[in-house]
Motif scaffolding. Structure first.
Motif, PDB file in Angstrom:
ATOM      1  N   GLY A   8      77.592  20.357  62.780  1.00  0.00           N
ATOM      2  CA  GLY A   8      76.996  21.521  62.139  1.00  0.00           C
ATOM      3  C   GLY A   8      76.113  21.237  60.938  1.00  0.00           C
ATOM      4  N   VAL A   9      76.257  20.087  60.322  1.00  0.00           N
ATOM      5  CA  VAL A   9      75.428  19.713  59.169  1.00  0.00           C
ATOM      6  C   VAL A   9      75.035  18.246  59.318  1.00  0.00           C
ATOM      7  N   PRO A  10      73.893  17.843  58.736  1.00  0.00           N
ATOM      8  CA  PRO A  10      73.505  16.435  58.807  1.00  0.00           C
ATOM      9  C   PRO A  10      74.552  15.536  58.145  1.00  0.00           C
ATOM     10  N   PHE A  11      74.690  14.329  58.663  1.00  0.00           N
ATOM     11  CA  PHE A  11      75.612  13.365  58.072  1.00  0.00           C
ATOM     12  C   PHE A  11      75.041  12.847  56.762  1.00  0.00           C
ATOM     13  N   GLU A  38      66.276  14.480  54.873  1.00  0.00           N
ATOM     14  CA  GLU A  38      66.825  14.670  56.207  1.00  0.00           C
ATOM     15  C   GLU A  38      65.924  13.990  57.230  1.00  0.00           C
ATOM     16  N   GLN A  39      66.527  13.227  58.132  1.00  0.00           N
ATOM     17  CA  GLN A  39      65.778  12.494  59.146  1.00  0.00           C
ATOM     18  C   GLN A  39      66.702  12.149  60.312  1.00  0.00           C
ATOM     19  N   VAL A  40      66.140  11.547  61.331  1.00  0.00           N
ATOM     20  CA  VAL A  40      66.915  11.196  62.519  1.00  0.00           C
ATOM     21  C   VAL A  40      67.193   9.697  62.522  1.00  0.00           C
ATOM     22  N   MET A  41      68.470   9.350  62.772  1.00  0.00           N
ATOM     23  CA  MET A  41      68.876   7.960  62.958  1.00  0.00           C
ATOM     24  C   MET A  41      69.077   7.741  64.449  1.00  0.00           C
TER      25      MET A  41
END
Length: 191
Positions: A32-35, A157-160
């Motif tokens: 539900g939320v970014p790590f 915020e970004q994608v890993m």
């Protein structure tokens, strides 16, 4: 849709009608939320969205059927509790939405188990690749060893993405990020 080719001197040319299907998948974080980074990310908590958007897996079923049985990623129970990603193949990948709290150099510990070792994987954050990591020989599919590397991360915020480069099989349990030089890693995100 129809394509129109407009020539300088001649008449316009029209293509046959073309129909495109755009899947209705939407990316969202599994919890539900970014790590937060620094912090620990369980490998099985990759983003929700589906094949080709938030993960790529070579077969359409979760072979062991654990934890998230309706997704195609292979998730298996750990004997000490919890889950890990298993049955990896070259070309597979998983994505996680993360929120890097502050820019800097981070130590990354990736917990991996492999009977024979030699598999290769890589993390990328915000589209920037980290170093290639080699799966260690732990002599077991359950006994993990941390593989350490460092990555320079930008804030926000970004994608890993975790990419399997070569798959002399290994299992991935979790990724722990801490600012280089700090002495602790934040606890795992509560479930």
């Amino acid at each position: 849709y129809r394509l129109i080719l407009r020539g300088g001197q001649g008449p316009d040319r029209y293509s046959y009608s073309q129909r495109f299907f755009v899947p209705g998948y939407v990316r969202s974080n599994f919890l539900g939320v970014p790590f937060p980074i620094p912090g620990t990310i369980e490998a099985e908590d990759f983003d929700v969205g589906g094949q080709g958007l938030t993960y790529n897996d070579t077969e359409a079923v979760n072979i062991p059927g654990g934890y998230r049985p309706s997704v195609g990623v292979d998730i298996e129970a750990r004997t000490d509790g919890g889950w890990h990603i298993g049955y990896v193949e070259a070309g597979e990948w998983l994505e996680y939405t993360v929120d890097v709290q502050s820019a800097g150099t981070y130590e990354v510990l990736t917990s991996i188990a492999s009977l024979e070792g030699f598999g290769r994987l890589r993390l990328s954050v915000g589209g920037v690749d980290g170093p290639i990591m080699r799966a260690p020989t732990t002599g077991s599919w359950q006994t993990t060893q941390d593989v350490a590397t460092t990555m320079d991360l930008t804030a926000g915020e970004q994608v890993m993405r975790m990419s399997v480069l070569t798959a002399n099989p290994f299992n991935v349990d979790k990724y722990a990020f801490q600012l280089a030089g700090s002495t602790t890693v934040d606890q795992e995100t509560p479930r």
